[in-house]
Write an enzyme that holds these catalytic residues in place. Structure first.
Site, short mmCIF file in Angstrom:
data_model
loop_
_atom_site.label_atom_id
_atom_site.label_comp_id
_atom_site.label_asym_id
_atom_site.label_seq_id
_atom_site.Cartn_x
_atom_site.Cartn_y
_atom_site.Cartn_z
N GLU A 176 8.42 -1.97 3.65
CA GLU A 176 7.26 -2.30 2.81
C GLU A 176 7.44 -3.68 2.18
O GLU A 176 6.50 -4.49 2.14
CB GLU A 176 7.11 -1.25 1.72
CG GLU A 176 6.00 -1.56 0.72
CD GLU A 176 6.25 -0.91 -0.63
OE1 GLU A 176 5.60 -1.34 -1.60
OE2 GLU A 176 7.09 0.01 -0.72
N ASP A 234 4.87 -6.69 3.09
CA ASP A 234 4.08 -7.32 2.04
C ASP A 234 4.09 -8.84 2.21
O ASP A 234 3.05 -9.51 2.09
CB ASP A 234 4.65 -6.93 0.68
CG ASP A 234 3.97 -7.65 -0.47
OD1 ASP A 234 2.79 -7.37 -0.73
OD2 ASP A 234 4.61 -8.51 -1.10
N ASP A 291 1.46 1.53 0.65
CA ASP A 291 2.85 1.15 0.94
C ASP A 291 3.17 1.34 2.43
O ASP A 291 3.85 0.50 3.04
CB ASP A 291 3.82 2.00 0.11
CG ASP A 291 3.79 1.64 -1.37
OD1 ASP A 291 3.21 0.60 -1.72
OD2 ASP A 291 4.37 2.41 -2.16
N GLU A 303 1.76 -1.46 4.59
CA GLU A 303 2.63 -2.64 4.55
C GLU A 303 3.89 -2.42 5.37
O GLU A 303 4.36 -3.33 6.06
CB GLU A 303 2.99 -2.98 3.11
CG GLU A 303 1.83 -3.50 2.29
CD GLU A 303 2.22 -3.85 0.87
OE1 GLU A 303 1.68 -4.83 0.33
OE2 GLU A 303 3.07 -3.12 0.29
#
Length: 218
Positions: A39, A43, A108, A111
């Site tokens: 994650e 991101d 989450d 990502e």
């Protein structure tokens, strides 16, 4: 998996995908890796890909790009993408978490999947995946942040211009009013909005102005 098949993505290392879909509650029960590190990576990849898109495809200034980008990578947006792809149906959680796969977890995971694609197939594959999902939302004028007035204010402050909301009409009985507002920047009308209250009408006017701002200097 169905949410990847439509993008012709087949993992070389399926373990990466399994990890991206695994919540910590599941990993604690089964002693396996979860999505948290992926994650973090996803991101960053997501931010780079969306920044690249808005830089190349719009004439937004820095402040405008930051605010618009934030709308398309916020939790609400990511959870929406994932749900529409039915990605949420593949998330692995522990027994105590089964009834609480909320937007935070789903965002989450979105990502984390981006991070997994990046590790497995490189940046270009990850960017192609991101573009294929996000660009239709961008082109449709979708905007995910709910405080549109604050977003517009930040965009306008780049040039320190004046911004005001003007009541255009006030219709209907007291229990069922309908307000129409204009938002003006340096005296020019940039958007209009209708709502059951002045505040709602102002928010809708601000959203209308944001949607119209592509390729136009505020």
């Amino acid at each position: 998996m169905n949410f990847l098949n439509q993008f012709n993505i087949k993992f070389k290392d399926p373990n990466l995908l399994d990890q991206a879909l695994t919540h910590s509650s599941y990993s604690n029960e089964h002693q396996c890796k979860n999505y948290e590190r992926l994650e973090f990576l996803g991101d960053a990849v997501l931010e780079l890909a969306t920044s690249d898109y808005f830089y190349r495809m719009t004439t937004y200034k820095e402040g405008e790009m930051s605010k618009i980008r934030a709308s398309f990578v916020c939790e609400k947006a990511l959870a929406t993408y994932a749900r529409n792809l039915k990605m949420n149906e593949y998330i692995r959680v522990g027994h105590g978490q089964e009834q609480n796969i909320n937007d935070t977890i789903i965002a989450d995971v979105f990502e984390a999947v981006v991070g997994a694609i990046y590790l497995d197939q490189g940046y270009e594959a990850a960017k192609k995946y991101i573009d294929a999902i996000l660009i239709p939302y961008i082109n449709s004028g979708t905007y995910f942040l709910e405080d549109y007035k604050s977003a517009l204010q930040e965009m306008v402050q780049t040039d320190k211009k004046s911004l005001e909301y003007i009541l255009i009409s006030d219709k209907g009985p007291a229990h069922n009013k309908e307000f129409e507002m204009e938002v003006r920047i340096d005296g020019m009308v940039y958007g209009t909005g209708i709502g059951k209250s002045k505040k709602e009408a102002e928010q809708n006017a601000a959203l209308n102005a944001i949607k119209k701002s592509a390729g136009r200097k505020l």
